[in-house]
Design a protein around this motif. Structure first.
Motif, mmCIF file in Angstrom:
data_model
loop_
_atom_site.group_PDB
_atom_site.id
_atom_site.type_symbol
_atom_site.label_atom_id
_atom_site.label_comp_id
_atom_site.label_asym_id
_atom_site.label_seq_id
_atom_site.Cartn_x
_atom_site.Cartn_y
_atom_site.Cartn_z
ATOM 1 N N VAL A 1 0.837 -1.204 0.000
ATOM 2 C CA VAL A 1 0.000 0.000 0.000
ATOM 3 C C VAL A 1 0.869 1.251 0.000
ATOM 4 O O VAL A 1 0.571 2.238 -0.688
ATOM 5 N N VAL A 2 1.965 1.219 0.768
ATOM 6 C CA VAL A 2 2.855 2.374 0.822
ATOM 7 C C VAL A 2 3.655 2.526 -0.462
ATOM 8 O O VAL A 2 3.892 3.638 -0.942
ATOM 9 N N ALA A 3 4.062 1.390 -1.058
ATOM 10 C CA ALA A 3 4.957 1.447 -2.211
ATOM 11 C C ALA A 3 4.235 1.710 -3.528
ATOM 12 O O ALA A 3 4.735 2.461 -4.371
ATOM 13 N N PHE B 1 -4.668 14.385 2.117
ATOM 14 C CA PHE B 1 -3.830 13.945 3.231
ATOM 15 C C PHE B 1 -4.683 13.603 4.452
ATOM 16 O O PHE B 1 -4.478 12.570 5.095
ATOM 17 N N ALA B 2 -5.618 14.473 4.792
ATOM 18 C CA ALA B 2 -6.477 14.199 5.947
ATOM 19 C C ALA B 2 -7.256 12.911 5.756
ATOM 20 O O ALA B 2 -7.445 12.129 6.705
ATOM 21 N N ALA B 3 -7.704 12.654 4.530
ATOM 22 C CA ALA B 3 -8.501 11.450 4.270
ATOM 23 C C ALA B 3 -7.705 10.170 4.489
ATOM 24 O O ALA B 3 -8.266 9.129 4.828
ATOM 25 N N MET B 4 -6.371 10.212 4.303
ATOM 26 C CA MET B 4 -5.554 9.016 4.492
ATOM 27 C C MET B 4 -5.707 8.432 5.887
ATOM 28 O O MET B 4 -5.638 7.222 6.083
ATOM 29 N N PHE B 5 -5.889 9.291 6.884
ATOM 30 C CA PHE B 5 -5.922 8.846 8.272
ATOM 31 C C PHE B 5 -7.341 8.816 8.832
ATOM 32 O O PHE B 5 -7.533 8.860 10.043
ATOM 33 N N LEU C 1 -12.529 1.615 8.285
ATOM 34 C CA LEU C 1 -12.436 0.163 8.145
ATOM 35 C C LEU C 1 -11.148 -0.351 8.780
ATOM 36 O O LEU C 1 -10.240 0.419 9.117
ATOM 37 N N THR C 2 -11.064 -1.671 8.943
ATOM 38 C CA THR C 2 -9.841 -2.337 9.366
ATOM 39 C C THR C 2 -9.520 -3.453 8.368
ATOM 40 O O THR C 2 -10.332 -3.761 7.493
ATOM 41 N N GLY C 3 -8.339 -4.038 8.517
ATOM 42 C CA GLY C 3 -7.971 -5.155 7.664
ATOM 43 C C GLY C 3 -7.853 -4.778 6.201
ATOM 44 O O GLY C 3 -7.334 -3.716 5.838
ATOM 45 N N SER C 4 -8.358 -5.646 5.320
ATOM 46 C CA SER C 4 -8.220 -5.431 3.880
ATOM 47 C C SER C 4 -8.975 -4.194 3.413
ATOM 48 O O SER C 4 -8.538 -3.495 2.491
ATOM 49 N N VAL D 1 -6.675 3.315 2.384
ATOM 50 C CA VAL D 1 -5.419 4.057 2.463
ATOM 51 C C VAL D 1 -4.741 4.101 1.094
ATOM 52 O O VAL D 1 -4.174 5.127 0.700
ATOM 53 N N ALA D 2 -4.813 3.008 0.331
ATOM 54 C CA ALA D 2 -4.182 2.991 -0.985
ATOM 55 C C ALA D 2 -4.784 4.052 -1.900
ATOM 56 O O ALA D 2 -4.059 4.809 -2.565
#
Length: 478
Positions: free
Chosen positions: A53-55, A97-101, A105-108, A114-115
């Protein structure tokens, strides 16, 4: 700018431009420092998935940034300015940026949230960053003035990194940790981004663009850049160094949590790393004026590698390990200052050398390729670290259900925090050496050699070099 840079108006213009680096430093730091940890330890995303997700969004940047560079050159040709693209990025980035955090949901599901938001934030950042980095080459033709601009910019970048690394984890803790703490932090950082990016975006209206007689598309820019071997050698070394710093950055909250006694030490680690940079930037400027930028960059690279390798024994044993790690972080901060200011000081020289060779000053295209490479290095760092965590058996968790880690998983954390960055720094040295050879072989339209190295292409001698009196870069900040 070159005519007014020594006066009060020039200093105001320099400060207005450099303020944007506070925002770019914040955005470049917070996801690299906290996003991987946020997913694995608050959202329950497995380490390998979190690394992808980060890469992957940053891999998209590697393709998108050169396109933005070409678009920036086209806008500059059409309007004489780069303002509209800068402004679009300055307005879009804070919301993304604010939406990223703010994942509900959790997990997948959290991984997908986040992606998507990270891709949007990275795209908005590219709209601002690519034309922003292109501006110094258009603000002055003189290498010493471009170096002065870069010093102002890197000092502000250091402030942004310090604010991000010191403030963001602290806000998470003060707001109650967990998902709520990260949501509050995202909102606070978004406000800071909006303020710091709008000022230079609006101020860019006063910087006339000089993109050349015709804009280059992406493929043409790549063909033009292919002949600039010094540029690609410098870029190769910078990418390896960016990956080394990114791995250490991603590992910092894990090292604080699993080796140094608690997540709260993340801010302290970061302050000890970045605060010395604010003092060291003008000192490296003076050293570069006396001994040469490339020689100083090489020395800083070796210093960073040695201090990083020393973190392995320092963090692993002993009752004073926290103090030892913090002291080594201060040494790393001194080296990190040079790794930031000196490559970016050399970059405009490669742009102007290419203009002497081709007749085109395509600063947008070259900085698009540069930021694409930097982004690739920054993406490789947390991606490789997450894969190492997965291989070491690191177990993800949510805030409400923490998991004890095995000794092997903890060793993987420490490896990513120390020895791997050291090896990457050492691997960048051949690229820096190749840059020195290739710039010596490049045609130089003017100027004697800078101290400690061959002649700089594309301009007169560096301040402090032969034929020009020494110029204290520290004084430029007054």
């Amino acid at each position: 700018m070159s005519a007014a840079a020594d006066g009060a108006t020039g200093r105001r213009q320099l400060a207005g431009y450099a303020l944007g680096s506070v925002g770019t430093g914040i955005h470049a730091t917070v996801p690299g420092l906290l996003l991987l940890y946020f997913m694995t330890d608050a959202l329950g995303v497995p380490a390998g998935v979190a690394g992808l997700v980060v890469a992957l969004p940053k891999a998209w940047d590697a393709l998108f940034n050169p396109t933005v560079g070409a678009a920036s050159d086209r806008e500059a040709l059409r309007t004489g300015r780069r303002t509209r693209i800068l402004l679009a990025g300055a307005l879009a980035l804070p919301a993304a940026f604010a939406a990223m955090f703010l994942s509900p949901l959790t997990g997948s599901g959290a991984a997908a949230w986040v992606a998507v938001t990270f891709v949007l934030a990275s795209s908005a950042f590219a709209l601002f960053q690519v034309p922003y980095v292109a501006l110094p080459a258009e603000m002055s033709d003189r290498p010493e003035v471009r170096t002065r601009i870069m010093v102002w910019r890197i000092v502000c970048l250091t402030v942004g990194i310090l604010v991000a690394g010191g403030l963001a984890p602290a806000v998470v803790s003060l707001a109650g940790d967990g998902r709520r703490g990260y949501a509050v932090m995202g909102a606070v950082v978004a406000v800071l981004l909006l303020v710091t990016l709008l000022v230079p975006a609006l101020g860019s209206r006063r910087v006339p663009a000089r993109p050349g007689p015709e804009p280059l598309g992406l493929l043409a820019a790549l063909r033009t850049a292919r002949g600039n071997r010094a540029f690609f050698a410098l870029l190769g070394g910078f990418v390896l160094q960016a990956a080394a710093v990114a791995i250490m950055l991603a590992a910092a909250p894990y090292a604080a949590t699993y080796w140094l006694g608690g997540y709260g030490l993340t801010s302290v680690l970061f302050v000890c790393l970045v605060a010395p940079s604010a003092v060291a930037v003008p000192l490296w400027g003076r050293a570069a004026a006396r001994w040469g930028r490339l020689r100083c960059l090489t020395a800083a690279t070796v210093l960073f590698a040695l201090a990083s390798a020393a973190l392995w024994p320092a963090a692993g044993t002993g009752t004073t390990r926290v103090a030892a790690v913090l002291a080594l972080c201060a040494v790393l901060g001194v080296a990190y200052a040079a790794l930031q200011v000196l490559p970016l000081s050399l970059l405009p020289d490669t742009v102007h050398a290419d203009a002497a060779r081709t007749g085109r000053l395509q600063s947008g295209a070259f900085t698009g390729l540069w930021t694409a490479g930097e982004t690739a290095g920054l993406a490789a760092g947390p991606g490789l670290f997450s894969l190492a965590l997965a291989a070491a058996g690191f177990a993800s968790a949510t805030t409400d259900h923490p998991v004890a880690q095995t000794a092997t998983a903890r060793a993987g954390v420490l490896l990513g925090f120390s020895l791997v960055p050291a090896l990457l720094m050492l691997a960048s040295l051949p690229a820096l050496r190749a840059y020195g050879r290739r710039r010596a072989a490049a045609p130089s339209p003017a100027g004697p050699a800078e101290p400690g190295g061959p002649a700089e292409p594309g301009g007169p001698a560096e301040p402090g070099g032969p034929g020009e009196p020494a110029d204290s870069l520290a004084g430029d900040l007054s």
